[in-house]
Design a protein around this motif. Structure first.
Motif, PDB file in Angstrom:
ATOM      1  N   ASN A  76       0.834  -1.215   0.000  1.00  0.00           N
ATOM      2  CA  ASN A  76       0.000   0.000   0.000  1.00  0.00           C
ATOM      3  C   ASN A  76       0.862   1.256   0.000  1.00  0.00           C
ATOM      4  N   LEU A  77       1.956   1.217   0.763  1.00  0.00           N
ATOM      5  CA  LEU A  77       2.863   2.365   0.802  1.00  0.00           C
ATOM      6  C   LEU A  77       3.495   2.591  -0.561  1.00  0.00           C
ATOM      7  N   GLU A  78       3.892   1.520  -1.230  1.00  0.00           N
ATOM      8  CA  GLU A  78       4.470   1.655  -2.570  1.00  0.00           C
ATOM      9  C   GLU A  78       3.446   2.258  -3.537  1.00  0.00           C
ATOM     10  N   LYS A  79       2.190   1.838  -3.408  1.00  0.00           N
ATOM     11  CA  LYS A  79       1.140   2.393  -4.271  1.00  0.00           C
ATOM     12  C   LYS A  79       0.963   3.886  -3.996  1.00  0.00           C
ATOM     13  N   GLU A  80       0.897   4.243  -2.704  1.00  0.00           N
ATOM     14  CA  GLU A  80       0.749   5.658  -2.341  1.00  0.00           C
ATOM     15  C   GLU A  80       1.952   6.463  -2.825  1.00  0.00           C
ATOM     16  N   LYS A  81       3.124   5.880  -2.675  1.00  0.00           N
ATOM     17  CA  LYS A  81       4.353   6.557  -3.092  1.00  0.00           C
ATOM     18  C   LYS A  81       4.319   6.827  -4.595  1.00  0.00           C
ATOM     19  N   SER A  82       3.864   5.820  -5.356  1.00  0.00           N
ATOM     20  CA  SER A  82       3.831   6.026  -6.804  1.00  0.00           C
ATOM     21  C   SER A  82       2.787   7.076  -7.165  1.00  0.00           C
ATOM     22  N   VAL A  83       1.696   7.129  -6.405  1.00  0.00           N
ATOM     23  CA  VAL A  83       0.676   8.152  -6.684  1.00  0.00           C
ATOM     24  C   VAL A  83       1.205   9.528  -6.316  1.00  0.00           C
ATOM     25  N   LEU A  84       1.885   9.624  -5.156  1.00  0.00           N
ATOM     26  CA  LEU A  84       2.377  10.923  -4.711  1.00  0.00           C
ATOM     27  C   LEU A  84       3.548  11.408  -5.559  1.00  0.00           C
ATOM     28  N   LEU A  85       4.468  10.523  -5.837  1.00  0.00           N
ATOM     29  CA  LEU A  85       5.637  10.941  -6.606  1.00  0.00           C
ATOM     30  C   LEU A  85       5.325  11.020  -8.090  1.00  0.00           C
ATOM     31  N   GLY A  86       4.368  10.239  -8.488  1.00  0.00           N
ATOM     32  CA  GLY A  86       4.012  10.253  -9.894  1.00  0.00           C
ATOM     33  C   GLY A  86       5.038   9.505 -10.712  1.00  0.00           C
ATOM     34  N   ASN A  87       4.872   9.580 -11.989  1.00  0.00           N
ATOM     35  CA  ASN A  87       5.796   8.934 -12.907  1.00  0.00           C
ATOM     36  C   ASN A  87       6.708  10.000 -13.487  1.00  0.00           C
ATOM     37  N   ALA A  88       7.988   9.783 -13.362  1.00  0.00           N
ATOM     38  CA  ALA A  88       8.948  10.743 -13.905  1.00  0.00           C
ATOM     39  C   ALA A  88       9.529  10.160 -15.180  1.00  0.00           C
TER      40      ALA A  88
END
Length: 114
Positions: A76-88
């Protein structure tokens, strides 16, 4: 006189047999008590061992549950992290970042000052 000696010897033998019988009975009683004590101690040890094993099994099960929970939390943290950081991505010399569906573009890069 031999009758008196025989009577004394018979009396002595009788008393000796009674004393031996009493001693044998005492030893049998003590042996039973010791055996009973040993059996009771073995029962206590077996009960403690069973309780210890049950507690160990509960703790191991709890560890497995916590590990599963941690794995889910990490995912879940990885999912949130990808949502917050976005795709670079670095297309055409620009850094493009997508955060929560919105795109941001950085056209110029500068080194961080020390």
């Amino acid at each position: 006189m031999s009758v008196r000696i025989k009577a004394v010897v018979d009396k002595f033998v009788k008393e000796l047999k009674e004393a031996l019988d009493a001693d044998i009975q005492d030893r049998i009683t003590k042996e039973r008590e010791i055996q009973s004590y040993i059996e009771e101690r073995e029962r206590e040890v077996a009960e403690r061992e069973a309780a210890w094993k049950a507690d160990l099994a509960r703790r191991e099960a709890e560890i497995v549950r916590q590990e599963a929970r941690l794995k889910i939390d990490r995912e879940n943290l990885e999912k949130e992290k990808s949502v917050l950081l976005g795709n670079a991505s670095n297309q055409y010399g620009a850094l493009e970042i997508t955060v929560s569906g919105e795109k941001y573009r950085c056209l110029r890069f500068a080194k961080a000052k020390k």
